[in-house]
Design a protein around this motif. Structure first.
Motif, PDB file in Angstrom:
ATOM      1  N   ALA A  10       0.852  -1.181   0.066  1.00  0.00           N
ATOM      2  CA  ALA A  10      -0.009  -0.159   0.046  1.00  0.00           C
ATOM      3  C   ALA A  10       0.763   1.141   0.125  1.00  0.00           C
ATOM      4  O   ALA A  10       0.562   2.268  -0.741  1.00  0.00           O
ATOM      5  CB  ALA A  10      -0.901  -0.085   1.196  1.00  0.00           C
ATOM      6  N   THR A  11       2.059   1.148   0.618  1.00  0.00           N
ATOM      7  CA  THR A  11       2.818   2.407   0.636  1.00  0.00           C
ATOM      8  C   THR A  11       3.338   2.658  -0.733  1.00  0.00           C
ATOM      9  O   THR A  11       3.426   3.657  -1.382  1.00  0.00           O
ATOM     10  CB  THR A  11       4.058   2.141   1.981  1.00  0.00           C
ATOM     11  N   THR A  95     -11.503  10.420   3.747  1.00  0.00           N
ATOM     12  CA  THR A  95     -12.914   9.762   4.039  1.00  0.00           C
ATOM     13  C   THR A  95     -13.162   9.825   5.547  1.00  0.00           C
ATOM     14  O   THR A  95     -12.560  10.382   6.493  1.00  0.00           O
ATOM     15  CB  THR A  95     -12.555   8.180   3.454  1.00  0.00           C
ATOM     16  N   ASP A  96     -14.293   9.139   5.763  1.00  0.00           N
ATOM     17  CA  ASP A  96     -14.828   9.214   7.298  1.00  0.00           C
ATOM     18  C   ASP A  96     -13.558   8.392   8.094  1.00  0.00           C
ATOM     19  O   ASP A  96     -13.742   8.719   9.576  1.00  0.00           O
ATOM     20  CB  ASP A  96     -16.084   8.404   7.485  1.00  0.00           C
ATOM     21  N   SER A  97     -12.865   7.555   7.693  1.00  0.00           N
ATOM     22  CA  SER A  97     -11.850   6.785   8.675  1.00  0.00           C
ATOM     23  C   SER A  97     -10.437   6.868   8.246  1.00  0.00           C
ATOM     24  O   SER A  97      -9.573   6.489   9.176  1.00  0.00           O
ATOM     25  CB  SER A  97     -12.278   5.268   8.460  1.00  0.00           C
ATOM     26  N   LEU A 119      -5.779   9.645  -5.372  1.00  0.00           N
ATOM     27  CA  LEU A 119      -5.903   9.429  -3.932  1.00  0.00           C
ATOM     28  C   LEU A 119      -7.196   8.915  -3.290  1.00  0.00           C
ATOM     29  O   LEU A 119      -7.451   8.119  -2.489  1.00  0.00           O
ATOM     30  CB  LEU A 119      -5.423  10.775  -3.071  1.00  0.00           C
ATOM     31  N   ASP A 120      -8.293   9.520  -4.010  1.00  0.00           N
ATOM     32  CA  ASP A 120      -9.596   9.072  -3.450  1.00  0.00           C
ATOM     33  C   ASP A 120      -9.812   7.563  -3.897  1.00  0.00           C
ATOM     34  O   ASP A 120     -10.461   6.715  -3.169  1.00  0.00           O
ATOM     35  CB  ASP A 120     -10.662  10.212  -4.127  1.00  0.00           C
ATOM     36  N   SER A 121      -9.285   7.347  -5.092  1.00  0.00           N
ATOM     37  CA  SER A 121      -9.594   5.852  -5.684  1.00  0.00           C
ATOM     38  C   SER A 121      -8.718   4.995  -4.685  1.00  0.00           C
ATOM     39  O   SER A 121      -9.189   3.792  -4.428  1.00  0.00           O
ATOM     40  CB  SER A 121      -8.836   5.680  -6.963  1.00  0.00           C
ATOM     41  N   PHE A 122      -7.579   5.392  -4.494  1.00  0.00           N
ATOM     42  CA  PHE A 122      -6.645   4.360  -3.362  1.00  0.00           C
ATOM     43  C   PHE A 122      -7.293   4.401  -2.321  1.00  0.00           C
ATOM     44  O   PHE A 122      -7.411   3.384  -1.552  1.00  0.00           O
ATOM     45  CB  PHE A 122      -5.559   5.245  -3.167  1.00  0.00           C
ATOM     46  N   LEU A 123      -8.045   5.467  -1.355  1.00  0.00           N
ATOM     47  CA  LEU A 123      -8.642   5.285  -0.153  1.00  0.00           C
ATOM     48  C   LEU A 123      -9.840   4.509  -0.365  1.00  0.00           C
ATOM     49  O   LEU A 123     -10.166   3.472   0.518  1.00  0.00           O
ATOM     50  CB  LEU A 123      -8.920   6.529   0.321  1.00  0.00           C
ATOM     51  N   SER A 124     -10.555   4.687  -1.336  1.00  0.00           N
ATOM     52  CA  SER A 124     -11.706   4.003  -1.559  1.00  0.00           C
ATOM     53  C   SER A 124     -11.595   2.515  -1.586  1.00  0.00           C
ATOM     54  O   SER A 124     -12.481   1.649  -1.337  1.00  0.00           O
ATOM     55  CB  SER A 124     -12.544   4.399  -2.946  1.00  0.00           C
ATOM     56  N   SER A 125     -10.550   2.008  -2.279  1.00  0.00           N
ATOM     57  CA  SER A 125     -10.406   0.786  -2.658  1.00  0.00           C
ATOM     58  C   SER A 125      -9.893   0.003  -1.447  1.00  0.00           C
ATOM     59  O   SER A 125     -10.049  -1.275  -1.353  1.00  0.00           O
ATOM     60  CB  SER A 125      -9.016   0.535  -3.778  1.00  0.00           C
ATOM     61  N   ARG A 126      -9.481   0.832  -0.150  1.00  0.00           N
ATOM     62  CA  ARG A 126      -9.044   0.359   1.064  1.00  0.00           C
ATOM     63  C   ARG A 126     -10.276  -0.433   1.825  1.00  0.00           C
ATOM     64  O   ARG A 126     -10.027  -1.138   2.732  1.00  0.00           O
ATOM     65  CB  ARG A 126      -8.123   1.017   1.748  1.00  0.00           C
ATOM     66  N   GLU A 127     -11.389   0.334   1.841  1.00  0.00           N
ATOM     67  CA  GLU A 127     -12.487   0.178   2.440  1.00  0.00           C
ATOM     68  C   GLU A 127     -12.369  -0.349   3.839  1.00  0.00           C
ATOM     69  O   GLU A 127     -12.616  -1.302   4.412  1.00  0.00           O
ATOM     70  CB  GLU A 127     -13.171  -1.044   1.912  1.00  0.00           C
ATOM     71  N   ILE A 128     -11.606   0.636   4.742  1.00  0.00           N
ATOM     72  CA  ILE A 128     -11.380   0.422   6.319  1.00  0.00           C
ATOM     73  C   ILE A 128     -12.632   0.748   6.983  1.00  0.00           C
ATOM     74  O   ILE A 128     -13.314   2.092   6.598  1.00  0.00           O
ATOM     75  CB  ILE A 128     -10.113   1.285   6.735  1.00  0.00           C
ATOM     76  N   SER A 129     -12.993   0.017   7.845  1.00  0.00           N
ATOM     77  CA  SER A 129     -14.171   0.348   8.759  1.00  0.00           C
ATOM     78  C   SER A 129     -13.956   0.850  10.023  1.00  0.00           C
ATOM     79  O   SER A 129     -12.841   0.691  10.555  1.00  0.00           O
ATOM     80  CB  SER A 129     -14.988  -0.962   8.798  1.00  0.00           C
TER      81      SER A 129
END
Length: 129
Positions: A10-11, A95-97, A119-129
């Motif tokens: 991810a880094t 994002t929210d998290s 970056l938004d695509s990167f964060l969205s693909s991670r789907e951290i809750s």
């Protein structure tokens, strides 16, 4: 200094994403959550003396405040923030998290849009809750 928030893969992905979009104008990349942060890239000619914990606190609060303030406005959904300084720029995507802020030398609006979208695509693909 790695904290284990991101896997090495991810880094690598986030650095490659930013380097592709920004090129040599990239100064730094910091990934953050509500509780922790990790500076994943710092250009060689810069010093590690920024107070990142204060930056993170401000950027997290800033995201929440901005998101709430403009919610439901005719401007549409919040996308990202650009901050302009004497010696460069800061782009924050959150994002929210989790979130990322990137510092740069001069860029065009098109460059900002490109890196923010990536970056938004990167964060969205991670789907951290």
């Amino acid at each position: 200094m790695p904290t284990g928030l991101l896997t090495p893969e991810a880094t690598e992905q986030i650095v490659a994403t930013c380097r592709t979009a920004i090129g040599d104008s990239l100064r730094s990349i910091t990934y953050f959550t509500r509780d922790d942060f990790e500076q994943v890239y710092l250009r060689d000619d810069l010093e590690r003396d920024a107070d990142l914990s204060t930056f993170i606190g401000h950027e997290w609060r800033g995201f929440k405040t901005t998101q709430t303030a403009y919610e439901g406005s005719e401007l549409g959904e919040y996308d990202y923030t650009i901050r302009v300084f004497e010696n460069g720029f800061l782009v924050r995507v959150t994002t929210d998290s989790e979130g990322v802020f990137v510092t740069t030398d001069g860029l065009t609006v098109k460059d900002f849009e490109e890196v923010a979208t990536a970056l938004d695509s990167f964060l969205s693909s991670r789907e951290i809750s």
